[in-house]
Each structure stands twice: as structure tokens, then as C-alpha cells.
Write a protein that holds these residues in place. Structure first.
Motif, PDB file in Angstrom:
ATOM      1  N   VAL A 314      46.856  86.143 -21.096  1.00  0.00           N
ATOM      2  CA  VAL A 314      45.696  86.689 -20.385  1.00  0.00           C
ATOM      3  C   VAL A 314      45.406  85.840 -19.144  1.00  0.00           C
ATOM      4  O   VAL A 314      45.189  86.363 -18.047  1.00  0.00           O
ATOM      5  CB  VAL A 314      44.456  86.737 -21.322  1.00  0.00           C
ATOM      6  N   ALA A 315      45.424  84.506 -19.316  1.00  0.00           N
ATOM      7  CA  ALA A 315      45.127  83.609 -18.192  1.00  0.00           C
ATOM      8  C   ALA A 315      46.105  83.856 -17.038  1.00  0.00           C
ATOM      9  O   ALA A 315      45.731  83.800 -15.865  1.00  0.00           O
ATOM     10  CB  ALA A 315      45.214  82.151 -18.662  1.00  0.00           C
ATOM     11  N   TYR A 316      47.343  84.151 -17.404  1.00  0.00           N
ATOM     12  CA  TYR A 316      48.405  84.285 -16.405  1.00  0.00           C
ATOM     13  C   TYR A 316      48.204  85.493 -15.495  1.00  0.00           C
ATOM     14  O   TYR A 316      48.529  85.451 -14.304  1.00  0.00           O
ATOM     15  CB  TYR A 316      49.756  84.374 -17.132  1.00  0.00           C
ATOM     16  N   ILE A 317      47.671  86.599 -16.048  1.00  0.00           N
ATOM     17  CA  ILE A 317      47.581  87.821 -15.241  1.00  0.00           C
ATOM     18  C   ILE A 317      46.132  88.203 -14.909  1.00  0.00           C
ATOM     19  O   ILE A 317      45.887  89.255 -14.324  1.00  0.00           O
ATOM     20  CB  ILE A 317      48.255  89.019 -15.955  1.00  0.00           C
ATOM     21  N   MET A 341      38.435  79.359 -18.286  1.00  0.00           N
ATOM     22  CA  MET A 341      39.136  80.411 -17.556  1.00  0.00           C
ATOM     23  C   MET A 341      38.241  81.653 -17.455  1.00  0.00           C
ATOM     24  O   MET A 341      38.070  82.239 -16.386  1.00  0.00           O
ATOM     25  CB  MET A 341      40.449  80.724 -18.280  1.00  0.00           C
ATOM     26  N   PHE A 342      37.642  82.049 -18.583  1.00  0.00           N
ATOM     27  CA  PHE A 342      36.762  83.232 -18.547  1.00  0.00           C
ATOM     28  C   PHE A 342      35.511  82.968 -17.717  1.00  0.00           C
ATOM     29  O   PHE A 342      35.061  83.829 -16.966  1.00  0.00           O
ATOM     30  CB  PHE A 342      36.392  83.685 -19.967  1.00  0.00           C
ATOM     31  N   ARG A 343      34.956  81.754 -17.823  1.00  0.00           N
ATOM     32  CA  ARG A 343      33.769  81.426 -17.012  1.00  0.00           C
ATOM     33  C   ARG A 343      34.104  81.528 -15.520  1.00  0.00           C
ATOM     34  O   ARG A 343      33.311  82.023 -14.725  1.00  0.00           O
ATOM     35  CB  ARG A 343      33.280  80.006 -17.326  1.00  0.00           C
ATOM     36  N   HIS A 344      35.294  81.055 -15.155  1.00  0.00           N
ATOM     37  CA  HIS A 344      35.723  81.082 -13.753  1.00  0.00           C
ATOM     38  C   HIS A 344      35.768  82.513 -13.224  1.00  0.00           C
ATOM     39  O   HIS A 344      35.263  82.805 -12.137  1.00  0.00           O
ATOM     40  CB  HIS A 344      37.092  80.413 -13.609  1.00  0.00           C
ATOM     41  N   CYS A 371      33.047  99.394 -25.457  1.00  0.00           N
ATOM     42  CA  CYS A 371      34.276  99.347 -24.654  1.00  0.00           C
ATOM     43  C   CYS A 371      35.145 100.592 -24.832  1.00  0.00           C
ATOM     44  O   CYS A 371      35.060 101.297 -25.842  1.00  0.00           O
ATOM     45  CB  CYS A 371      35.078  98.097 -25.009  1.00  0.00           C
ATOM     46  N   ASP A 372      36.000 100.833 -23.843  1.00  0.00           N
ATOM     47  CA  ASP A 372      36.967 101.931 -23.928  1.00  0.00           C
ATOM     48  C   ASP A 372      38.244 101.447 -24.601  1.00  0.00           C
ATOM     49  O   ASP A 372      38.887 102.183 -25.344  1.00  0.00           O
ATOM     50  CB  ASP A 372      37.299 102.442 -22.522  1.00  0.00           C
ATOM     51  N   ALA A 373      38.631 100.202 -24.303  1.00  0.00           N
ATOM     52  CA  ALA A 373      39.862  99.652 -24.866  1.00  0.00           C
ATOM     53  C   ALA A 373      39.578  98.238 -25.370  1.00  0.00           C
ATOM     54  O   ALA A 373      38.590  97.615 -24.992  1.00  0.00           O
ATOM     55  CB  ALA A 373      40.970  99.630 -23.820  1.00  0.00           C
ATOM     56  N   PHE A 374      40.478  97.750 -26.242  1.00  0.00           N
ATOM     57  CA  PHE A 374      40.292  96.423 -26.844  1.00  0.00           C
ATOM     58  C   PHE A 374      41.621  95.676 -26.750  1.00  0.00           C
ATOM     59  O   PHE A 374      42.655  96.196 -27.180  1.00  0.00           O
ATOM     60  CB  PHE A 374      39.869  96.588 -28.304  1.00  0.00           C
ATOM     61  N   LEU A 375      41.602  94.477 -26.181  1.00  0.00           N
ATOM     62  CA  LEU A 375      42.852  93.750 -25.930  1.00  0.00           C
ATOM     63  C   LEU A 375      43.095  92.674 -26.989  1.00  0.00           C
ATOM     64  O   LEU A 375      42.230  91.839 -27.251  1.00  0.00           O
ATOM     65  CB  LEU A 375      42.805  93.113 -24.539  1.00  0.00           C
ATOM     66  N   MET A 376      44.283  92.685 -27.584  1.00  0.00           N
ATOM     67  CA  MET A 376      44.627  91.734 -28.653  1.00  0.00           C
ATOM     68  C   MET A 376      46.113  91.380 -28.592  1.00  0.00           C
ATOM     69  O   MET A 376      46.927  91.906 -29.345  1.00  0.00           O
ATOM     70  CB  MET A 376      44.294  92.383 -29.998  1.00  0.00           C
ATOM     71  N   PRO A 377      46.487  90.452 -27.691  1.00  0.00           N
ATOM     72  CA  PRO A 377      47.925  90.188 -27.451  1.00  0.00           C
ATOM     73  C   PRO A 377      48.489  89.027 -28.261  1.00  0.00           C
ATOM     74  O   PRO A 377      49.194  88.176 -27.737  1.00  0.00           O
ATOM     75  CB  PRO A 377      47.924  89.844 -25.954  1.00  0.00           C
ATOM     76  N   SER A 378      48.207  88.973 -29.573  1.00  0.00           N
ATOM     77  CA  SER A 378      48.505  87.779 -30.382  1.00  0.00           C
ATOM     78  C   SER A 378      49.977  87.366 -30.387  1.00  0.00           C
ATOM     79  O   SER A 378      50.876  88.216 -30.368  1.00  0.00           O
ATOM     80  CB  SER A 378      48.069  88.014 -31.824  1.00  0.00           C
ATOM     81  N   PHE A 422      47.909 101.338 -27.726  1.00  0.00           N
ATOM     82  CA  PHE A 422      49.032 100.994 -26.850  1.00  0.00           C
ATOM     83  C   PHE A 422      49.584  99.647 -27.300  1.00  0.00           C
ATOM     84  O   PHE A 422      48.823  98.784 -27.718  1.00  0.00           O
ATOM     85  CB  PHE A 422      48.552 100.889 -25.400  1.00  0.00           C
ATOM     86  N   SER A 423      50.914  99.484 -27.208  1.00  0.00           N
ATOM     87  CA  SER A 423      51.461  98.202 -27.646  1.00  0.00           C
ATOM     88  C   SER A 423      52.648  97.778 -26.790  1.00  0.00           C
ATOM     89  O   SER A 423      53.296  98.608 -26.144  1.00  0.00           O
ATOM     90  CB  SER A 423      51.878  98.284 -29.115  1.00  0.00           C
ATOM     91  N   PHE A 424      52.898  96.470 -26.794  1.00  0.00           N
ATOM     92  CA  PHE A 424      54.083  95.935 -26.104  1.00  0.00           C
ATOM     93  C   PHE A 424      54.777  94.964 -27.055  1.00  0.00           C
ATOM     94  O   PHE A 424      54.153  94.400 -27.952  1.00  0.00           O
ATOM     95  CB  PHE A 424      53.691  95.262 -24.784  1.00  0.00           C
ATOM     96  N   ALA A 425      56.088  94.780 -26.854  1.00  0.00           N
ATOM     97  CA  ALA A 425      56.887  94.074 -27.854  1.00  0.00           C
ATOM     98  C   ALA A 425      57.078  92.584 -27.544  1.00  0.00           C
ATOM     99  O   ALA A 425      56.942  91.738 -28.422  1.00  0.00           O
ATOM    100  CB  ALA A 425      58.251  94.746 -27.995  1.00  0.00           C
ATOM    101  N   ASN A 426      57.418  92.261 -26.307  1.00  0.00           N
ATOM    102  CA  ASN A 426      57.763  90.868 -25.990  1.00  0.00           C
ATOM    103  C   ASN A 426      56.530  90.055 -25.630  1.00  0.00           C
ATOM    104  O   ASN A 426      55.577  90.584 -25.079  1.00  0.00           O
ATOM    105  CB  ASN A 426      58.769  90.822 -24.841  1.00  0.00           C
ATOM    106  N   TYR A 427      56.599  88.763 -25.938  1.00  0.00           N
ATOM    107  CA  TYR A 427      55.468  87.888 -25.620  1.00  0.00           C
ATOM    108  C   TYR A 427      55.581  87.513 -24.150  1.00  0.00           C
ATOM    109  O   TYR A 427      56.084  86.458 -23.785  1.00  0.00           O
ATOM    110  CB  TYR A 427      55.496  86.651 -26.517  1.00  0.00           C
ATOM    111  N   ASN A 428      55.144  88.451 -23.304  1.00  0.00           N
ATOM    112  CA  ASN A 428      55.379  88.322 -21.870  1.00  0.00           C
ATOM    113  C   ASN A 428      54.172  88.873 -21.128  1.00  0.00           C
ATOM    114  O   ASN A 428      53.745  90.007 -21.372  1.00  0.00           O
ATOM    115  CB  ASN A 428      56.651  89.119 -21.537  1.00  0.00           C
ATOM    116  N   ALA A 429      53.626  88.070 -20.196  1.00  0.00           N
ATOM    117  CA  ALA A 429      52.362  88.429 -19.548  1.00  0.00           C
ATOM    118  C   ALA A 429      52.466  89.724 -18.748  1.00  0.00           C
ATOM    119  O   ALA A 429      51.555  90.548 -18.756  1.00  0.00           O
ATOM    120  CB  ALA A 429      51.902  87.288 -18.643  1.00  0.00           C
ATOM    121  N   HIS A 430      53.597  89.921 -18.044  1.00  0.00           N
ATOM    122  CA  HIS A 430      53.675  91.126 -17.211  1.00  0.00           C
ATOM    123  C   HIS A 430      54.024  92.375 -18.015  1.00  0.00           C
ATOM    124  O   HIS A 430      53.678  93.479 -17.623  1.00  0.00           O
ATOM    125  CB  HIS A 430      54.610  90.901 -16.015  1.00  0.00           C
TER     126      HIS A 430
END
Length: 478
Positions: A314-317, A341-344, A371-378, A422-430
Motif C-alpha cells: 500500500v505504501a508503495y503505490i 504513512m497514512f497520516r502523511h 465504503c464501496d470497496a475494502f482493501l486487504m492485500p495480506s 476482486f483479487s490478485f495473485a502475486n505479492y506485487n504492488a502494481h
């Protein structure tokens, strides 16, 4: 009638530090009462709220050998929501301001608790067919049970299940000290039993001696057989693979119900969410000082802010994401760098980002509802409960395909018109950013499709009833 005893170090509503308490407190009341007599045993902590302590009824007490010392064991009892809870009382072990302290005292405390659980069975007149152990704190129960069976008819034929809620926590200490604490024969401290990497390992002992092993999702049960997720026990997990299964946790569908939730501005249901859910969004925008616009896509985050939960991604993007037509609401505490990071970004994009660096149950309900969506990129997630709450509230989860997230969120497929998130497979920010932007596109350009995703999510059933049915099946197989 099958008799089941849950042995656990915490259970709602009495004491809670994490998801384990929800399982131990909520699951037992969802079994079929005609066929299963499920009871729960846990420590009587000094730090429990007074309102619970004064309701406990004294049942009995006795003295138990713990190697070279003799320890007092008191048993108290309380019936709550139709379930009998037993509390093991010993002020020396269970004083303190929190259920867990430093490792050494915990190692001794839960050796005492594990032996006390077994020793109290004959005196409380409840002989379970199955003892269901949870996490490393009860890992010695199957080991002591094996030891008790020699020369004691009473314990023969009692079966055990151990549930791993998070493999990261194993309860390890120096074997010589653990032998001294437990009084277990040297025979148990071998590499094929309790010993792992020169330490005595409580969880390993439980896994070796339990009749069945479960984890809190199917994918996590597969993942822990690999070196990346296996926390150095992947070899053992493969060796016991034929006894290993995954059952997803549930959530309390009365507590998390958008139709009756007292914490939210506007109640809604799967029938009327298209009109009513949005009122929670505009109310939250006002409360948090975000730009008031019901049309803007709002993404929620309710989490411990740690590496495990994917916040390095999350910080990266974050800067890139803030260029999009979205608002981001974060709630939780954790590592300083992520809090800051979130405060910034809250400071830099005041009308788009709201950083709430604290935790509140009421606020979490508002976020799920608004919220409309919920982010959980564990990075890893044995089960995960936030995505189940989001689905319940019609907030579309965007998750990484790992553990329980992979098992509970069906990725949207625009050709087959299927999916609940929605989901993504690799542990990759982009890769994550690409998935968020795909979700944005559906939200803005295909509103009817989006609402169908919400509807499917709200209709999914992740209540405890569903989990209880699978546990019943497991008990019957045993």
C-alpha cells in the motif's frame, strides 16, 4: 450424544485478544444440540471483567502434581447462551493484567492449564469423546493425554483435534526447562515428538499427538505444507497431511448485520442497499471531513497496520492511487512507519484520505457500511474476518489470493457474470494497483454489474452455522 470439550486460552465474551476468542466463544452454540454436547474450558484470568467473575459458580477443587510441585486447581462454572463454560482457577498462574505475558511464564502457565484440563475431567463428571484444542497454548493436551493413557483406563479412547489459528505462534522453550515444568518423561523430547530445532515446541507436540489437525481455511491448510508458509514445520505438516483439513471461520451474523446494526446511520439489506447504503457513505464523509460526494468510490481499510497485512504494498503505490477518483478511509494501529504513512497522505490529500490511527468497534462498523470497496492485500492470512464482514455489508473486497481470502472471496469474472470481489495473485504492488483500478472501472462504468457483485456478496453465507456443520462432519468421521 457426542460429548465435545473445547480447550482454549480465550473465548468471547470473557476474554479476547484475537480471532481465537471468537471461534471458541461463538462456534459451540451453533452445533446441533440434539447430537452434540459441546462445553468450553478456559483459564479464570484475574484480568477478566468483574461482571463475569462474579457470575462464576464454584464447582470443586483438588491438588495436582506438576512434576516436583503440587498445584491448586479450582474449577468454576457458568452457563452462558446455553453453553457450559468451565474456568480453571489458580491465582499464581492467572493473575497479571493480560492473558499472555512473557514467554517463559506463558510456557509454564499453559503447561499447568493443559494438565489441569485433563485432571479435572473425572471430578467434574464430564468425559468428552473428543477434546478440541486450539493453538499452542493447548498443544500439550494431546501429549499429556498420551502419557495419562498408560495405567489409567479413564483416559483411553478420548480423541483429540487441534486447530491451528496461526502457525507463526508455536510456544517454544528450552527442553530441559520444559521437562522440569511438565514432568514428562525424556522419551517425549525427541525430534519426532516435542523437539524442534533444539527447542521444546508445544504446538508441534499437539500436531504430532492429535488425532486430527485443522486450520482455519482450506488454502491455508495447503499453504502450510510449503516452506514459505510452513514456519519451519512444513515437513511435519506434509507428514500429517492425511489428517489435516481446513474449515473457514464464521462471523456472528447477529452482531454484523447491516439491517439491524445500531452503530450505523442508515440500516439497509440486500433488498434496498442500492438506495440506502449510500447514506452511510455521505454521513461518514461528513464525519471525517472528506469531500462530500456520494458518487466517489470509497475504499476502506480496517486492520492492524503490519507487514503481514500487506502495508508495504500500500505504501508503495499510495501516491499513485491518490491520483485516482477515490477516497481512502483507514482505521487501525500498528507499526509506526505505516501509521505515519497514512497520516502523511491524510495531510497531503486532506479531502481524499482519512487516517484514523486508533481502534473502535463502532467506527469499524461505520467503515464496513459506508465504503464501496475494502482493501486487504495480506502476505499471509490463515482465515481473515474483515473480508467476511465486508461481504456481509455489501462492501466489495479487493484481496490477495492467499489463505482464507482465497477461499472466501470469489474473483469477479465479467464474462460469466460471477464473483463477489476482486483479487490478485502475486505479492506485487502494481499488480495490486491494477486490480484496484479494474474495480474502479467496473464501479464507474458498469454500475449494474457492480451492484450484482454486491448482491452476491451479501447473499453469501459465512455464518458460524456453516462452520459448525463442517466440524460436526469432522467429529463424526473420528
Amino acid at each position: 450424544m457426542k460429548k465435545i470439550l473445547f480447550a482454549t486460552s480465550e473465548a468471547v465474551p470473557f476474554i479476547k485478544t484475537g480471532g481465537l476468542a471468537d471461534v471458541a466463544g461463538s462456534l459451540p452454540k451453533n452445533f446441533d444440540k440434539e447430537k452434540y454436547d459441546v462445553r468450553v474450558m478456559l483459564p479464570k484470568y484475574m484480568c477478566m471483567k468483574e461482571e463475569w467473575k462474579e457470575k462464576l459458580v464454584y464447582k470443586t477443587h483438588f491438588y495436582m502434581d506438576l512434576n516436583w510441585r503440587t498445584e491448586y486447581v479450582g474449577v468454576l462454572e457458568l452457563e452462558y447462551e446455553g453453553i457450559t463454560f468451565y474456568f480453571i482457577d489458580n491465582e499464581y498462574y492467572f493473575n497479571g493484567f493480560a492473558p499472555y505475558g512473557d514467554t517463559y511464564t506463558d510456557i509454564e502457565k499453559f503447561a499447568y492449564f493443559s494438565k489441569a484440563v485433563l485432571s479435572s475431567l473425572p471430578v467434574i463428571d464430564f468425559r468428552p469423546d473428543i477434546i478440541h484444542c486450539h493453538d499452542w497454548q493447548t498443544g500439550l493436551i494431546p501429549v499429556f493425554l498420551d502419557n495419562f493413557r498408560y495405567g489409567n483406563e479413564y483416559y483411553r479412547g478420548i480423541k483429540t483435534v487441534i486447530t491451528i489459528h496461526n502457525l507463526k505462534f508455536q510456544g517454544t522453550w528450552d527442553p530441559k526447562r520444559v521437562r522440569d515444568i511438565t514432568g514428562l518423561p525424556e522419551y517425549y523430547f525427541a525430534p519426532d515428538k516435542l523437539e524442534a530445532y533444539k527447542d521444546a515446541n508445544y504446538l508441534k507436540g499437539g500436531i504430532v499427538y492429535a488425532d486430527r489437525i485443522t486450520t482455519v481455511s482450506n488454502s491455508y491448510a495447503q499453504e502450510i505444507r510449503t516452506p514459505f508458509y510452513g514456519e519451519r514445520l512444513d515437513g511435519l505438516m506434509n507428514a500429517r497431511a492425511n489428517c489435516l483439513s481446513g474449515i473457514v471461520n464464521g462471523i456472528d451474523y447477529d452482531e454484523y448485520n447491516p439491517a439491524t446494526d445500531p452503530h450505523i446511520v442508515k440500516n439497509y439489506s440486500v433488498e434496498n442497499f442500492r438506495k440506502e447504503k449510500i447514506k452511510n457513505k455521505t454521513a461518514l464523509q461528513e464525519e471525517l471531513g472528506l469531500a462530500k460526494d456520494p458518487k466517489t468510490m470509497m475504499i476502506g481499510i480496517v486492520s492492524r497496520l503490519t507487514d503481514q497485512k500487506g502495508f508495504d504494498l500500500v505504501a508503495y503505490i499510495m501516491d499513485e492511487l491518490c491520483q485516482d477518483a477515490v477516497q481512502i478511509v483507514a482505521l487501525g494501529t500498528g507499526e509506526e512507519r505505516y501509521e505515519n504513512m497514512f497520516r502523511h497522505f491524510d495531510w497531503k490529500y486532506a479531502d481524499k484520505v482519512s487516517a484514523n490511527i486508533y481502534y473502535s468497534e463502532a467506527m469499524s462498523h461505520k467503515v464496513y457500511a459506508a465504503c464501496d470497496a475494502f482493501l486487504m492485500p495480506s502476505l499471509f492470512e490463515p482465515c481473515g474476518l474483515s473480508q467476511l464482514m465486508s461481504l456481509r455489508y455489501g462492501t466489495v473486497p479487493i484481496v490477495r489470493e492467499t489463505g482464507g481470502l482465497k477461499d472466501t472471496v470469489e474473483p469477479y469474472n465479467e464474462f460469466e457474470k460471477k464473483g463477489t470481489g476482486f483479487s490478485f495473485a502475486n505479492y506485487n504492488a502494481h499488480e495490486m494497483l491494477g486490480t484496484i483500478r479494474y474495480a474502479e472501472r467496473i464501479y464507474y462504468d458498469k454500475k449494474r454489474e457492480w451492484n450484482k457483485i454486491v448482491e452476491r456478496g451479501m447473499n453469501a453465507d459465512f455464518s458460524w452455522k456453516t462452520s459448525a456443520k463442517q466440524y460436526e462432519k469432522l467429529y463424526d468421521e473420528m
